[in-house]
Scaffold this motif. Structure first.
Motif, PDB file in Angstrom:
ATOM      1  N   LYS A   1      66.038  39.153  -7.819  1.00  0.00           N
ATOM      2  CA  LYS A   1      66.056  40.296  -6.916  1.00  0.00           C
ATOM      3  C   LYS A   1      64.665  40.535  -6.330  1.00  0.00           C
ATOM      4  O   LYS A   1      63.653  40.232  -6.961  1.00  0.00           O
ATOM      5  CB  LYS A   1      66.532  41.556  -7.641  1.00  0.00           C
ATOM      6  CG  LYS A   1      67.903  41.429  -8.287  1.00  0.00           C
ATOM      7  CD  LYS A   1      68.995  41.233  -7.264  1.00  0.00           C
ATOM      8  CE  LYS A   1      70.365  41.214  -7.925  1.00  0.00           C
ATOM      9  NZ  LYS A   1      71.445  40.939  -6.944  1.00  0.00           N
ATOM     10  N   VAL A   2      64.622  41.112  -5.152  1.00  0.00           N
ATOM     11  CA  VAL A   2      63.350  41.455  -4.529  1.00  0.00           C
ATOM     12  C   VAL A   2      62.561  42.424  -5.406  1.00  0.00           C
ATOM     13  O   VAL A   2      61.325  42.423  -5.410  1.00  0.00           O
ATOM     14  CB  VAL A   2      63.576  42.043  -3.126  1.00  0.00           C
ATOM     15  CG1 VAL A   2      62.260  42.519  -2.513  1.00  0.00           C
ATOM     16  CG2 VAL A   2      64.236  41.016  -2.214  1.00  0.00           C
ATOM     17  N   ASP A   3      63.268  43.251  -6.178  1.00  0.00           N
ATOM     18  CA  ASP A   3      62.605  44.221  -7.058  1.00  0.00           C
ATOM     19  C   ASP A   3      61.681  43.564  -8.072  1.00  0.00           C
ATOM     20  O   ASP A   3      60.796  44.220  -8.630  1.00  0.00           O
ATOM     21  CB  ASP A   3      63.645  45.059  -7.813  1.00  0.00           C
ATOM     22  CG  ASP A   3      64.414  46.003  -6.899  1.00  0.00           C
ATOM     23  OD1 ASP A   3      63.973  46.197  -5.756  1.00  0.00           O
ATOM     24  OD2 ASP A   3      65.460  46.531  -7.327  1.00  0.00           O
ATOM     25  N   SER A   4      61.879  42.273  -8.337  1.00  0.00           N
ATOM     26  CA  SER A   4      61.041  41.581  -9.315  1.00  0.00           C
ATOM     27  C   SER A   4      59.727  41.088  -8.712  1.00  0.00           C
ATOM     28  O   SER A   4      58.884  40.539  -9.414  1.00  0.00           O
ATOM     29  CB  SER A   4      61.797  40.393  -9.916  1.00  0.00           C
ATOM     30  OG  SER A   4      62.136  39.444  -8.910  1.00  0.00           O
ATOM     31  N   ALA A   5      59.531  41.283  -7.418  1.00  0.00           N
ATOM     32  CA  ALA A   5      58.341  40.793  -6.726  1.00  0.00           C
ATOM     33  C   ALA A   5      57.090  41.579  -7.103  1.00  0.00           C
ATOM     34  O   ALA A   5      57.160  42.759  -7.478  1.00  0.00           O
ATOM     35  CB  ALA A   5      58.548  40.848  -5.216  1.00  0.00           C
ATOM     36  N   TRP A   6      55.955  40.937  -6.981  1.00  0.00           N
ATOM     37  CA  TRP A   6      54.652  41.591  -7.105  1.00  0.00           C
ATOM     38  C   TRP A   6      54.302  42.184  -5.744  1.00  0.00           C
ATOM     39  O   TRP A   6      54.484  41.537  -4.711  1.00  0.00           O
ATOM     40  CB  TRP A   6      53.605  40.562  -7.516  1.00  0.00           C
ATOM     41  CG  TRP A   6      52.182  41.037  -7.487  1.00  0.00           C
ATOM     42  CD1 TRP A   6      51.485  41.634  -8.506  1.00  0.00           C
ATOM     43  CD2 TRP A   6      51.251  40.923  -6.392  1.00  0.00           C
ATOM     44  NE1 TRP A   6      50.191  41.907  -8.104  1.00  0.00           N
ATOM     45  CE2 TRP A   6      50.028  41.482  -6.812  1.00  0.00           C
ATOM     46  CE3 TRP A   6      51.355  40.415  -5.101  1.00  0.00           C
ATOM     47  CZ2 TRP A   6      48.903  41.526  -5.996  1.00  0.00           C
ATOM     48  CZ3 TRP A   6      50.243  40.465  -4.265  1.00  0.00           C
ATOM     49  CH2 TRP A   6      49.033  41.026  -4.714  1.00  0.00           C
ATOM     50  N   THR A   7      53.816  43.420  -5.705  1.00  0.00           N
ATOM     51  CA  THR A   7      53.459  44.060  -4.437  1.00  0.00           C
ATOM     52  C   THR A   7      52.105  44.749  -4.552  1.00  0.00           C
ATOM     53  O   THR A   7      51.694  45.173  -5.642  1.00  0.00           O
ATOM     54  CB  THR A   7      54.505  45.111  -4.013  1.00  0.00           C
ATOM     55  OG1 THR A   7      54.574  46.143  -5.011  1.00  0.00           O
ATOM     56  CG2 THR A   7      55.881  44.479  -3.850  1.00  0.00           C
ATOM     57  N   LYS A   8      51.429  44.888  -3.423  1.00  0.00           N
ATOM     58  CA  LYS A   8      50.131  45.576  -3.419  1.00  0.00           C
ATOM     59  C   LYS A   8      49.733  45.922  -1.985  1.00  0.00           C
ATOM     60  O   LYS A   8      49.950  45.139  -1.065  1.00  0.00           O
ATOM     61  CB  LYS A   8      49.048  44.687  -4.045  1.00  0.00           C
ATOM     62  CG  LYS A   8      47.705  45.382  -4.232  1.00  0.00           C
ATOM     63  CD  LYS A   8      46.712  44.476  -4.962  1.00  0.00           C
ATOM     64  CE  LYS A   8      45.395  45.191  -5.212  1.00  0.00           C
ATOM     65  NZ  LYS A   8      44.419  44.302  -5.929  1.00  0.00           N
ATOM     66  N   ILE A   9      49.147  47.117  -1.803  1.00  0.00           N
ATOM     67  CA  ILE A   9      48.545  47.507  -0.530  1.00  0.00           C
ATOM     68  C   ILE A   9      47.058  47.169  -0.602  1.00  0.00           C
ATOM     69  O   ILE A   9      46.371  47.589  -1.530  1.00  0.00           O
ATOM     70  CB  ILE A   9      48.722  49.004  -0.245  1.00  0.00           C
ATOM     71  CG1 ILE A   9      50.208  49.395  -0.251  1.00  0.00           C
ATOM     72  CG2 ILE A   9      48.067  49.367   1.090  1.00  0.00           C
ATOM     73  CD1 ILE A   9      51.022  48.730   0.839  1.00  0.00           C
ATOM     74  N   ILE A  10      46.570  46.399   0.372  1.00  0.00           N
ATOM     75  CA  ILE A  10      45.186  45.922   0.341  1.00  0.00           C
ATOM     76  C   ILE A  10      44.477  46.329   1.627  1.00  0.00           C
ATOM     77  O   ILE A  10      44.980  46.094   2.730  1.00  0.00           O
ATOM     78  CB  ILE A  10      45.142  44.389   0.189  1.00  0.00           C
ATOM     79  CG1 ILE A  10      45.852  43.955  -1.105  1.00  0.00           C
ATOM     80  CG2 ILE A  10      43.699  43.887   0.193  1.00  0.00           C
ATOM     81  CD1 ILE A  10      46.020  42.461  -1.241  1.00  0.00           C
TER      82      ILE A  10
END
Length: 254
Positions: free
Chosen positions: A154-163
């Protein structure tokens, strides 16, 4: 008004390198570059054993991301766009995905990574480019990345960050054909050599891609992939990893 105009002037210039793995007749990586978004998808090669072209899912995902972003301006985020884009895919297959949304007003990146594609961000500090941020790989285990698609994650398992980015930052987005063959230190060395005076995005992308392709054919170099395999299996492995290579190199301008 001069300051306001400057504030709205965030943009980038981009270069691209793409090559198929040695001996292959068809590539499995896909990518997109728009005025405010870029993405890389690496189609999972194992689908060829079932007679399925892995590139079809990867390219469909890229098209769906582009189409979805066009109608989601008011609620624009990397997670929402990728979730909707993945839902619309009809091809059997799967791929990793790295996605960056560029905010043209405040100069920030909304980044997402699922699997072992990714990105590096470099900034010139004291006359040399230094790594200031990078994506995180999301893996089930060695050579088994998280992936979107048929029976996938699922996309929910992705790593995310605002840079937050600054003027003249260099962003390199890649499929694992680059990262499995070049250490980040090597990438940085090439960036510093090629961009010492000014950044030529096409030429620097070409130099990086050619070096990764050279290593992917090596049989006696301890590549990042060989090093990881040695740790995973408890015995020594040598050489590069023959694979498709996609890399996008951006120069952020303010």
């Amino acid at each position: 008004m001069l300051g306001l105009r400057r504030y709205f002037a965030n943009s980038f210039t981009a270069g691209c390198y793409s090559s198929m793995g040695p001996g292959k007749k068809r590539g499995e990586d896909a990518y997109l570059i728009t005025s405010d978004m870029l993405s890389v998808a690496d189609g999972v090669g194992g689908w060829t054993l079932q007679g399925i072209d892995p590139s079809k899912y990867a390219w469909e995902l890229m098209k769906n991301i582009t189409d979805t972003e066009k109608v989601m301006k008011s609620e624009r985020s990397s997670t929402k766009i990728l979730t909707e884009a993945a839902k619309k895919c009809t091809n059997i297959g799967s791929s990793t995905c790295s996605l960056i949304l560029l905010h043209p007003i405040i100069g920030s990146l909304d980044t997402l990574n699922i699997g072992d594609s990714g990105f590096f961000i470099y900034r010139k500090i004291d006359k040399a480019y230094k790594l200031i941020d990078k994506s995180k790989e999301i893996l089930h285990g060695f050579n088994f990345p998280f992936q979107l698609g048929t029976d996938g994650d699922k996309v929910d398992s992705a790593w995310t960050k605002i840079i937050q980015v600054q003027d003249k930052d260099v962003i390199i987005m890649y499929s694992d054909g680059l990262s499995d063959n070049l250490y980040e230190e090597t990438v940085r060395e090439i960036v510093n050599k090629e961009c010492a005076d000014e950044v030529n995005v096409e030429n620097t992308a070409k130099k990086l891609g050619e070096k990764a392709y050279e290593i992917c054919q090596s049989t006696n170099y301890i590549s990042p992939f060989a090093k990881a395999a040695s740790i995973a299996y408890g015995q020594r492995y040598m050489g590069g990893k023959p694979d498709d290579i996609i890399l996008l190199l951006l120069l952020w301008l303010i």
